[in-house]
Design a protein around this motif. Structure first.
Motif, PDB file in Angstrom:
ATOM      1  N   UNK A   1      38.702  27.934  21.867  1.00 36.46           N
ATOM      2  CA  UNK A   1      37.959  28.556  23.081  1.00 36.46           C
ATOM      3  C   UNK A   1      38.881  29.204  24.146  1.00 36.46           C
ATOM      4  N   UNK A   2      39.968  28.495  24.276  1.00 36.03           N
ATOM      5  CA  UNK A   2      41.162  29.030  25.220  1.00 36.03           C
ATOM      6  C   UNK A   2      41.498  30.463  24.685  1.00 36.03           C
ATOM      7  N   UNK A   3      41.831  30.716  23.470  1.00 36.31           N
ATOM      8  CA  UNK A   3      42.372  32.044  22.730  1.00 36.31           C
ATOM      9  C   UNK A   3      41.131  32.936  22.655  1.00 36.31           C
ATOM     10  N   UNK A   4      39.884  32.698  22.181  1.00 38.01           N
ATOM     11  CA  UNK A   4      38.987  33.424  22.321  1.00 38.01           C
ATOM     12  C   UNK A   4      38.421  33.869  23.540  1.00 38.01           C
ATOM     13  N   UNK A   5      38.277  33.162  24.487  1.00 36.92           N
ATOM     14  CA  UNK A   5      37.667  33.496  25.774  1.00 36.92           C
ATOM     15  C   UNK A   5      38.902  34.365  26.591  1.00 36.92           C
ATOM     16  N   UNK A   6      40.031  33.909  26.353  1.00 34.23           N
ATOM     17  CA  UNK A   6      41.091  34.473  27.419  1.00 34.23           C
ATOM     18  C   UNK A   6      41.852  35.618  26.656  1.00 34.23           C
ATOM     19  N   UNK A   7      41.794  36.033  25.327  1.00 41.23           N
ATOM     20  CA  UNK A   7      42.384  36.946  24.858  1.00 41.23           C
ATOM     21  C   UNK A   7      42.212  37.998  25.160  1.00 41.23           C
ATOM     22  N   UNK A   8      41.095  38.521  26.111  1.00 41.01           N
ATOM     23  CA  UNK A   8      40.775  39.853  26.639  1.00 41.01           C
ATOM     24  C   UNK A   8      41.924  40.120  27.838  1.00 41.01           C
ATOM     25  N   UNK A   9      42.568  39.052  28.517  1.00 40.23           N
ATOM     26  CA  UNK A   9      43.421  39.091  29.624  1.00 40.23           C
ATOM     27  C   UNK A   9      44.494  39.849  28.862  1.00 40.23           C
ATOM     28  N   UNK A  10      45.371  40.654  29.837  1.00 41.09           N
ATOM     29  CA  UNK A  10      46.441  41.261  29.315  1.00 41.09           C
ATOM     30  C   UNK A  10      47.460  40.262  29.048  1.00 41.09           C
ATOM     31  N   UNK A  11      47.571  39.186  29.904  1.00 44.30           N
ATOM     32  CA  UNK A  11      48.316  37.968  29.841  1.00 44.30           C
ATOM     33  C   UNK A  11      47.593  36.692  29.563  1.00 44.30           C
ATOM     34  N   UNK A  12      47.576  35.574  28.731  1.00 46.37           N
ATOM     35  CA  UNK A  12      46.942  34.592  28.602  1.00 46.37           C
ATOM     36  C   UNK A  12      47.404  33.768  29.800  1.00 46.37           C
ATOM     37  N   UNK A  13      46.344  32.807  30.460  1.00 51.95           N
ATOM     38  CA  UNK A  13      46.428  32.496  31.576  1.00 51.95           C
ATOM     39  C   UNK A  13      47.275  31.261  31.452  1.00 51.95           C
TER      40      UNK A  13
ATOM     41  N   UNK B   1      31.698  21.885  29.715  1.00 42.84           N
ATOM     42  CA  UNK B   1      32.902  21.936  30.715  1.00 42.84           C
ATOM     43  C   UNK B   1      33.987  23.124  30.280  1.00 42.84           C
ATOM     44  N   UNK B   2      34.409  23.073  29.088  1.00 41.95           N
ATOM     45  CA  UNK B   2      35.369  24.070  28.546  1.00 41.95           C
ATOM     46  C   UNK B   2      35.195  25.483  28.817  1.00 41.95           C
ATOM     47  N   UNK B   3      33.845  25.523  28.325  1.00 45.18           N
ATOM     48  CA  UNK B   3      33.405  27.101  28.398  1.00 45.18           C
ATOM     49  C   UNK B   3      33.442  27.421  29.819  1.00 45.18           C
ATOM     50  N   UNK B   4      32.581  26.747  30.688  1.00 41.38           N
ATOM     51  CA  UNK B   4      32.409  27.067  32.085  1.00 41.38           C
ATOM     52  C   UNK B   4      33.649  27.403  32.784  1.00 41.38           C
ATOM     53  N   UNK B   5      34.512  26.550  32.591  1.00 38.11           N
ATOM     54  CA  UNK B   5      35.911  26.593  33.270  1.00 38.11           C
ATOM     55  C   UNK B   5      36.630  27.957  33.083  1.00 38.11           C
ATOM     56  N   UNK B   6      36.661  28.098  31.587  1.00 40.88           N
ATOM     57  CA  UNK B   6      37.544  29.032  30.900  1.00 40.88           C
ATOM     58  C   UNK B   6      36.964  30.502  31.498  1.00 40.88           C
ATOM     59  N   UNK B   7      35.386  30.642  31.253  1.00 38.05           N
ATOM     60  CA  UNK B   7      35.050  31.773  31.576  1.00 38.05           C
ATOM     61  C   UNK B   7      35.158  32.138  32.962  1.00 38.05           C
ATOM     62  N   UNK B   8      35.128  31.127  33.845  1.00 38.13           N
ATOM     63  CA  UNK B   8      35.235  31.308  35.442  1.00 38.13           C
ATOM     64  C   UNK B   8      36.595  31.897  35.711  1.00 38.13           C
ATOM     65  N   UNK B   9      37.791  31.084  35.045  1.00 40.11           N
ATOM     66  CA  UNK B   9      39.079  31.425  35.321  1.00 40.11           C
ATOM     67  C   UNK B   9      39.346  32.751  34.866  1.00 40.11           C
ATOM     68  N   UNK B  10      38.802  33.324  33.727  1.00 42.34           N
ATOM     69  CA  UNK B  10      39.099  34.807  33.393  1.00 42.34           C
ATOM     70  C   UNK B  10      38.021  35.655  33.824  1.00 42.34           C
ATOM     71  N   UNK B  11      37.322  35.310  34.840  1.00 42.63           N
ATOM     72  CA  UNK B  11      36.283  36.383  35.571  1.00 42.63           C
ATOM     73  C   UNK B  11      35.298  36.828  34.564  1.00 42.63           C
ATOM     74  N   UNK B  12      34.790  36.088  33.494  1.00 41.67           N
ATOM     75  CA  UNK B  12      33.734  36.613  32.726  1.00 41.67           C
ATOM     76  C   UNK B  12      32.613  36.068  33.135  1.00 41.67           C
ATOM     77  N   UNK B  13      32.513  35.188  33.951  1.00 41.70           N
ATOM     78  CA  UNK B  13      31.228  34.561  34.658  1.00 41.70           C
ATOM     79  C   UNK B  13      31.557  34.932  36.113  1.00 41.70           C
ATOM     80  N   UNK B  14      30.622  34.856  37.108  1.00 40.18           N
ATOM     81  CA  UNK B  14      30.956  34.439  38.643  1.00 40.18           C
ATOM     82  C   UNK B  14      31.438  32.965  38.939  1.00 40.18           C
ATOM     83  N   UNK B  15      31.972  33.043  40.027  1.00 48.37           N
ATOM     84  CA  UNK B  15      32.733  31.603  40.491  1.00 48.37           C
ATOM     85  C   UNK B  15      31.578  31.391  41.511  1.00 48.37           C
TER      86      UNK B  15
END
Length: 238
Positions: A127-139, A164-178
């Motif tokens: 989930x970390x790689x799949x969700x966050x790979x849109x970022x220029x740099x992995x967080x 919990x993983x999905x919600x936190x990672x999506x929020x961290x990468x601004x794919x969903x609102x905080x």
């Protein structure tokens, strides 16, 4: 990228009716429990990503630069609302065992971690790689997950973990609102964001279980009581 710590939680579940028949397209009725899984995500600047699961005695740390260099093209799936296709046609491209084995090697997961422990780490890495790979740099981040749900008891511990993983990672990468950005201490995501969280949580469940029905992660995402049949969910008001 998220700049402050984020604490999220998701409930376990009990299936009241149709636990096994649901995979054959029958109705299942399920309800959330007042036992929860909690996740604390803290952004870091040390070039590391770490996950700590104290309930099962696991802590794993990766170098962000190493993960950034991995060829993760095989993670190119984008979750869509395909529960009906899973149950009716079975033609959704679930991550193959070969792909998961490749990810284990690429992620340098400990060989002595088997069963639930190993799958928990693998689901996080996926989930970390799949969700966050849109970022220029992995967080770079530190994540601690603990739970009131006993694993292997049929109470949806893996689904609550995936939510919990999905919600936190999506929020961290601004794919969903905080939902906490306006200074409130407790809040809930809007419906569209919950749908995104649920879709990614289902991906995590597929990594852990192979071909889940989608009931567990749906209840853990929305809470309350749900009627579930062939991928269609509706809340029960009474």
């Amino acid at each position: 990228m998220l700049s402050e710590a984020l604490l999220v939680s998701a409930p376990g579940k009990v299936i009241l009716h149709g636990e096994h028949a649901v995979v054959h397209g029958k109705v299942a009725l399920a309800a959330a429990l007042n036992l929860r899984t909690f996740l604390l995500l803290r952004p870091q600047s040390n070039g590391k990503v770490s996950v700590n699961l104290p309930n099962i005695g696991i802590k794993q740390v990766w170098d962000v630069g190493m993960l950034q260099r991995l060829d993760t093209s095989f993670l190119g799936l984008s979750p869509t609302c395909l529960f009906a296709r899973v149950t009716e046609q079975g033609d959704v491209s679930v991550p193959t065992l070969e792909q998961l084995e490749k990810l284990k090697k690429m992620g340098d997961l400990p060989r002595d971690r088997a069963g639930n422990e190993g799958m928990a780490l693998l689901a996080f890495l996926y989930l970390y790689l799949a969700i966050c790979r849109k970022q220029r740099t992995l967080p770079s981040l530190d994540m601690v997950v603990w739970s009131e749900l006993p694993p292997g008891a049929g109470l949806g511990s893996s689904a609550a973990y995936s939510v919990c993983l999905a919600a936190a990672l999506l929020t961290a990468c601004e794919e969903v609102s905080n939902p906490l950005k306006d200074g409130v201490s407790v809040s809930r995501w809007p419906e569209e964001d919950l749908k995104s969280i649920n879709k990614w949580a289902f991906e995590g469940e597929r990594v852990i279980h192979g071909n889940p029905s989608g009931v567990d992660n749906a209840v853990s995402t929305w809470g309350g009581a749900l009627r579930f049949q062939q991928g269609t969910m509706s809340s029960l008001k009474r």
